[in-house]
Design a protein around this motif. Structure first.
Motif, short mmCIF file in Angstrom:
data_model
loop_
_atom_site.label_atom_id
_atom_site.label_comp_id
_atom_site.label_asym_id
_atom_site.label_seq_id
_atom_site.Cartn_x
_atom_site.Cartn_y
_atom_site.Cartn_z
N ARG A 29 3.01 -9.13 13.08
CA ARG A 29 3.29 -9.92 11.88
C ARG A 29 3.91 -11.24 12.31
O ARG A 29 4.89 -11.25 13.06
N ARG A 30 3.35 -12.32 11.82
CA ARG A 30 3.88 -13.64 12.19
C ARG A 30 5.20 -13.92 11.49
O ARG A 30 6.12 -14.51 12.07
N ARG A 31 5.29 -13.54 10.24
CA ARG A 31 6.52 -13.72 9.46
C ARG A 31 6.83 -12.40 8.76
O ARG A 31 5.97 -11.56 8.60
N TRP A 32 8.06 -12.22 8.29
CA TRP A 32 8.47 -10.91 7.81
C TRP A 32 7.66 -10.46 6.59
O TRP A 32 7.48 -9.27 6.36
N PHE A 33 7.13 -11.43 5.83
CA PHE A 33 6.40 -11.09 4.63
C PHE A 33 4.88 -11.03 4.85
O PHE A 33 4.12 -10.78 3.92
#
Length: 120
Positions: free
Chosen positions: A99-103
């Protein structure tokens, strides 16, 4: 997420090679990482995977000969390949499920591939 592989080459049957792969870029979390390979005229197949907890999985044809390892701090994996056989000849690809960002939804990322050739 960028994956850079190194370590491929030409080796005689029975020899050894070590592949390395390092992930960089925007990374929130990398879960499983692994190696896949594709021989000419064949589909890409799983070689070995390792989770961020260290659990490993190998395809039957490489069990006992290949060892996958991981450095979670460096976001890197290695594949030690011993007792190589001509049928191991293929392009080997590094894979990361990350995942690049948490969302973000988890995605599959691939390296450019590195050639492994085993001569008989």
């Amino acid at each position: 997420v960028q994956l850079v592989e190194s370590g491929g080459g030409l080796v005689q049957a029975g020899g050894s090679l070590r592949l390395s792969c390092a992930a960089s870029g925007s990374i929130f979390r990398i879960n499983a990482m692994g190696w896949y390979r594709q021989a000419p005229g064949k589909q890409r197949e799983l070689v070995a995977t390792i989770t961020n907890g260290g659990s490993t999985n190998y395809t039957d044809s490489v069990k006992g000969r290949f060892t996958i390892s991981r450095d979670n701090v460096k976001n890197a994996i290695d594949l030690q390949m011993n007792s190589l056989k001509p049928e191991d000849t293929a392009v080997y690809y590094c894979n990361a499920r990350a995942r690049r960002r948490w969302f973000d939804v988890e995605g599959d990322y691939w390296g450019q591939g590195t050639q492994v050739t085993v001569s008989s």
